[in-house]
Enzyme design. Structure first.
Site, PDB file in Angstrom:
ATOM      1  N   SER A 106      34.758  34.457 -10.246  1.00  0.00           N
ATOM      2  CA  SER A 106      33.714  34.753 -11.218  1.00  0.00           C
ATOM      3  C   SER A 106      34.246  35.472 -12.460  1.00  0.00           C
ATOM      4  CB  SER A 106      32.609  35.560 -10.527  1.00  0.00           C
ATOM      5  OG  SER A 106      31.460  35.631 -11.313  1.00  0.00           O
ATOM      6  N   ASP A 158      30.819  33.938 -18.354  1.00  0.00           N
ATOM      7  CA  ASP A 158      31.943  34.469 -17.577  1.00  0.00           C
ATOM      8  C   ASP A 158      32.761  33.319 -16.995  1.00  0.00           C
ATOM      9  OD1 ASP A 158      30.082  33.656 -15.681  1.00  0.00           O
ATOM     10  OD2 ASP A 158      30.593  35.241 -14.261  1.00  0.00           O
TER      11      ASP A 158
END
Length: 514
Positions: free
Chosen positions: A35, A249
């Site tokens: 992530s 992200d």
């Protein structure tokens, strides 16, 4: 670090296969990604049949499976099968995807090997965003009622909805059809470029940090960098005042907007801002359809107090507050007909109940705004926070309102806020209730916090234990920057003195007053 994860990934392949059999052959997803973390890291996310996170009882099973020795692995698998009455001869289906970290292909193979070891069926999607994996799982498990479980199916669903809603109207009022997209050198950049190829020039997007050449994933770029450091990505060119910019992200499940004003000051439009924009628009749309649906917005204690005040008092939208963590927000949002949820970090989406979809569908036969609402449902990835889907929705709303970023940010003024991490001997001495806003242990700490907070205009503060380290997190906000720094300092001192703080005492902020 990724080099230690091969056996973990193999075991997650095994777990996903067992979970699929337990759920009578439903597709389970496995996404290999770390992530918003640095490039050398990697991790794994398991996706349950409706696109939700793995059921908590199976999280415990996952932990046990990861920690068992190689010698005891077979026995542990046999125990899971027996305890959960799993038919080992039944069919199982596992979908696997990965981000674009250099070690992800090796880890994807380890997951696939784990599936094959238990004679499961594995489908490898290669490099995709986390939200795409959630979409594929739900599309497959709804027998394509949610969409086609392919990359093209995903692009087609979102682009068709976006372009139908926009209906060729590219610029209205102060809204300009240009956007700078920071892809965090991650998979979101690659997929945004694929979107652009397939769109009929309906959005002019300049993609930076594409992950080509020397750029590392999330390194001085991406949504987390922009939110935490309160500045644009390092590689971003000099910005024209009020240029609309967006950062996602590394796996494209978080999004924040930002811009520089005419004096060069950085301004952030985070998850709170996105949530208020979406909730206000949906409330307006629902009212114009003359249908009776319960719309609510779900936040955590970290949501800025000014955003909550704006939602409740200006937009008249009910607000629920839950403990930190996406699963808590998603679960609470499901209690509404239309549930909007966002964390301040930019992770969030909107969920619609079956009842809401039915009412909207019926209304769409006679009401144009209800038809728009149906297209909005298609544009939203209900399964999970999806940076690209959220971005397209924001663009639809800004275009509809004729707003630029200046209009958007002027809806309310954020209260200054400060976060501290206080090292303690044992984080478990802190116990909270009321969505982490009230501290019930150690006894007396909350009373002291209340006394301190009462000295500050618009003051609010809470403390909560970290989930991973012996640290207590402090959040404070007040009407001025100086007051906020001072309030955070005083609460931090209370934690140090009453909750077993370790290390040097906090230093008083130099520009704050007693």
């Amino acid at each position: 670090m990724a080099e230690f994860l091969d056996s973990v990934m193999f075991r997650m392949g095994v777990l996903a296969t067992l979970r699929s059999r337990y759920r009578e052959g439903a597709v389970i997803g496995v996404m290999i990604t770390a992530s918003h973390n640095p490039e050398p890291d990697n991790g794994v996310k398991l996706i349950d049949p409706k696109g939700e996170m793995l059921e908590p009882s199976w999280e415990t099973i996952a932990t046990d499976l990861v920690n068992v020795t190689d010698q005891d692995l077979e026995q542990m698998v046999a125990t899971i099968i027996k305890d959960n009455k799993i038919d080992i001869n039944s069919s199982s289906y596992v979908y696997v995807g990965m981000d674009n970290r250099y070690h992800s292909p090796r880890l994807l193979k380890a997951v696939a090997d784990g599936v094959i070891a238990l004679k499961g069926n594995v489908r490898e999607y290669g490099i995709v965003t986390t939200p795409m994996m959630h979409y594929f799982v739900v599309a497959a498990n709804t027998k394509e009622a949610y969409g086609k479980p392919t990359e093209e199916g995903y692009y087609e669903k979102l682009i068709t909805a976006f372009e139908k809603i926009r209906n060729g109207q590219l610029e209205t009022g102060n809204y300009r059809n240009n956007l700078i997209f920071d892809g965090a050198n991650g998979v979101g950049a690659r997929k945004m470029l694929q979107f652009i190829k397939r769109m009929s020039n309906s959005l002019n997007v300049n993609v930076i940090n594409q992950g080509i050449g020397s750029g590392k994933i999330n390194d001085e770029c991406g949504a987390d960098h922009v939110k935490v450091k309160q500045r644009p990505p390092i590689s971003m060119p000099d910005l024209e005042p009020y240029s609309r910019c967006v950062s996602v992200d590394g796996d494209a499940d978080r999004i924040v907007y930002f811009f520089n004003n005419d004096s060069g000051q950085f301004r952030l439009l985070d998850g709170d801002r996105i949530a208020t924009l979406i909730a206000g628009y949906l409330m307006e749309l629902i009212k114009s359809c003359n249908i009776n649906l319960r719309l609510g917005l779900v936040q955590t204690a970290y949501a800025n107090g000014a955003s909550t005040d704006y939602i409740v008092n200006k937009l008249k939208v009910p607000v629920s507050c839950v403990a930190t963590g996406v699963k808590h927000l998603h679960h609470k949002a499901l209690e509404y007909d239309v549930g909007v949820y966002f964390e301040a970090n930019g992770h969030g989406t909107v969920v619609f109940s079956d009842h809401a979809k039915l009412i909207i569908k019926e209304s769409a036969q006679i009401n144009q705004n209800a038809k728009t609402l149906l297209l909005i449902i298609d544009l939203i990835n209900e399964t999970v926070g999806d940076a690209i889907s959220d971005m397209l929705l924001v663009e639809v709303i800004l275009s509809h309102k004729g707003w630029d970023v200046k209009d958007w940010i002027s809806t309310y003024e954020d209260l200054p806020n400060q976060q501290l991490k206080i090292k303690v001997q044992d984080r478990n001495v802190i116990e909270t209730t009321d969505a982490e806003r009230v501290c019930v242990r150690p006894k007396g700490l909350q009373d002291e916090i209340n006394k301190v907070v009462s000295n500050y205009k618009c003051g609010r503060a809470f403390v909560r234990p970290s989930g991973t380290e012996d640290v207590v997190r402090v959040y404070a906000e007040a009407s001025t920057e100086d007051d906020t720094l001072q309030l955070a300092y005083e609460i931090g001192l209370l934690v140090q003195r009453m909750a077993g703080g370790v290390g040097p005492e906090l230093t008083k902020p130099s520009n704050a007053h007693l």
